[in-house]
Write an enzyme that holds these catalytic residues in place. Structure first.
Site, PDB file in Angstrom:
ATOM      1  N   ARG A 238      11.195  -4.696  12.827  1.00 49.27           N
ATOM      2  CA  ARG A 238      10.478  -4.623  13.488  1.00 49.27           C
ATOM      3  C   ARG A 238      10.043  -6.752  13.728  1.00 49.27           C
ATOM      4  O   ARG A 238       9.374  -7.082  13.113  1.00 49.27           O
ATOM      5  CB  ARG A 238       9.134  -4.522  12.159  1.00 49.27           C
TER       6      ARG A 238
ATOM      7  N   LYS B 280       0.785  -1.016   0.019  1.00 52.91           N
ATOM      8  CA  LYS B 280      -0.078  -0.404  -0.222  1.00 52.91           C
ATOM      9  C   LYS B 280       0.624   0.987   0.222  1.00 52.91           C
ATOM     10  O   LYS B 280       0.599   1.836  -0.654  1.00 52.91           O
ATOM     11  CB  LYS B 280      -0.771   0.229   1.288  1.00 52.91           C
TER      12      LYS B 280
ATOM     13  N   ARG C 189      10.833  -9.084   4.879  1.00 53.45           N
ATOM     14  CA  ARG C 189      10.823  -7.171   5.706  1.00 53.45           C
ATOM     15  C   ARG C 189      11.554  -7.531   6.856  1.00 53.45           C
ATOM     16  O   ARG C 189      11.968  -6.420   7.741  1.00 53.45           O
ATOM     17  CB  ARG C 189       9.534  -7.107   5.266  1.00 53.45           C
TER      18      ARG C 189
ATOM     19  N   ARG D 233      -2.298 -11.445  11.938  1.00 53.92           N
ATOM     20  CA  ARG D 233      -2.282  -9.466  11.632  1.00 53.92           C
ATOM     21  C   ARG D 233      -3.300  -9.745  10.572  1.00 53.92           C
ATOM     22  O   ARG D 233      -4.135  -8.960  10.024  1.00 53.92           O
ATOM     23  CB  ARG D 233      -1.194  -8.861  11.229  1.00 53.92           C
TER      24      ARG D 233
ATOM     25  N   ARG E  14     -12.500   2.179   8.973  1.00 55.72           N
ATOM     26  CA  ARG E  14     -12.443   0.617   9.325  1.00 55.72           C
ATOM     27  C   ARG E  14     -13.600   0.112   9.685  1.00 55.72           C
ATOM     28  O   ARG E  14     -13.349  -1.029   9.992  1.00 55.72           O
ATOM     29  CB  ARG E  14     -11.489   0.103  10.823  1.00 55.72           C
TER      30      ARG E  14
END
Ligand code: IMP
Ligand code: MG
Length: 381
Positions: free
Chosen positions: A325, A205, A319, A337, A280
């Site tokens: 992260r 995104k 990633r 997730r 959302r």
């Protein structure tokens, strides 16, 4: 006991002839303004008994409410604009008629519903030039300062409004709308491209938003960034948001919407917006629709990047190796997730599909290919 609260109509868009108007100034606000003007004028005029002159047709409601609220004795009369044919028969000249009373030595207060260009006011001054009035005062409920082209002093102004066409409370559009007790403002549809960008974690995104905002000259509004900005800069809204977050509570939708509104206002002449991370929920989608509607605009499309779970997991683990992260490092967390994304966003897919605004785009391939696919959708909007 009878309660009338339920009879109160929910105010919404009204359609007059071919145009749509949205609620702009409430009945209550108008009445308060009229009250304030009546008191102010009465105080200024002390013991004088003024002659109030309304300019028909538009001022009939204002004059009626005004004199009821005027706390002292007064006289009331009306004059009217009438069309005459000018020298050339195609020329239409507006003249005021109906002034029959002797007004010499009197304090005259003109009551106008609205002063726009000031042409009518010029005509008022023309017909009063030869009346030996003691003083001529101008009072108008509404005034559009940016449209006003004359130098005549306006002694009393109720509300200054932007140069947009309004109806209601005496004001009409081609004969309709005078009877409405509140003021409505013309909706002028803006040609903007507003997208809700969607995609599960790892769909790309952020990357695509960057390309799209360049290509279409759009403003990218990432709700997460907006939150961080407001909290970091300790804006009023940021502090409100933080007070909820500190208690471990969800920030109310209205606070988020107010922040988004501020972002939209900051970029009032944008070609459009990419909303990222919002809405959302159904309630948020409705709130966003309302916000865009108040800007004479709309959400044109929800564009969702579609990527199979296996590829998402692969991308995020990749990633995680470089981003550091923690939530990108564990396959279990990643799958959770992704699942949560689909659980939560299913309702939004339905919401936008119902309006024919949902566009799923294949998010597997090279960055350029995906940009092309997204562009193909946007170009049809
Ligand atoms: P003027 O441009 O100041 O002469 O205003 C002339 C007249 O145009 C007003 O008395 C109204 O009848 C009409 N008018 C001006 N602006 C509006 C509006 O926004 N809605 C409806 N009528 C308007
Ligand atoms: Mg008028």
């Amino acid at each position: 006991m009878i309660t009338f609260a339920f009879l109160k109509k929910i105010k919404q868009v009204v359609k007059l002839h071919d145009l749509q108007f949205r609620p702009f100034i409430s009945e209550e606000e108008i009445q308060q303004t009229v009250q304030r003007m009546a008191i102010e004028i009465a105080n200024d005029l002390k013991d004088e008994v003024p002659v109030f002159i309304g300019i028909l047709n538009g001022s009939f409601m204002f004059v009626s409410d005004f004199v009821k609220k005027y706390p002292k004795p007064c006289e009331v009369t009306f004059i009217k604009l009438a069309s005459y044919e000018g020298v050339k028969s195609t020329e239409d000249i507006q003249r005021l008629i109906g002034l029959t009373q002797d007004l010499s030595g009197r304090t005259v207060v003109i009551l106008e519903d609205i002063i726009d260009s000031g042409n009518t006011l010029e005509e008022v001054h023309r017909i009063f030039k030869n009346e030996q009035v003691k003083q001529l005062l101008i009072a108008t409920l509404f005034h559009k300062p940016t449209a006003y082209k004359k130098d005549f002093k306006l002694h009393y102004v109720g509300v200054e409004i932007p140069d947009k066409f309004i109806v209601g409370y005496g004001l009409d559009y081609n004969g309709l709308g005078r009877d409405l007790p509140e003021i409505y403002q013309l909706k002028t549809t803006q040609h903007m491209t507003n997208l809700v960008l969607f995609g599960p974690p790892g769909a790309g995104k952020g990357t695509q938003a960057n390309f799209l905002k360049e290509k279409y000259n759009l403003i990218h509004i990432s709700t997460g960034d907006v939150f961080r900005f407001n909290i970091k800069n300790e804006t009023a809204l940021g502090m409100v948001a933080k007070s909820y977050m500190d208690k471990g509570e969800l920030v109310p939708d209205q606070v988020t919407i107010d922040m988004l509104n501020a972002e939209v206002e900051k970029n009032a002449d944008a070609k459009g917006f990419i909303f990222d991370g919002f809405p959302r929920t159904n309630a948020q989608a409705e709130a966003l629709d309302k916000l865009m509607d108040s800007k004479d605009s709309q959400i044109n499309a929800m564009v969702a990047l579609e990527v199979p779970d296996e590829i998402l997991v692969e991308r995020l683990l990749e990633r995680g190796k470089t981003s550091g992260r923690a939530d990108d490092a564990d396959e279990g967390i990643i799958r959770n997730r992704i699942k949560e994304y689909y659980d939560k966003t299913a309702v939004l897919k339905d919401y936008y599909s119902a309006q024919n605004k949902y566009f799923g785009v294949n998010g597997v391939g090279s960055i350029e290919d995906i940009t092309k696919r997204l562009s193909a959708v946007i170009d049809t909007l």
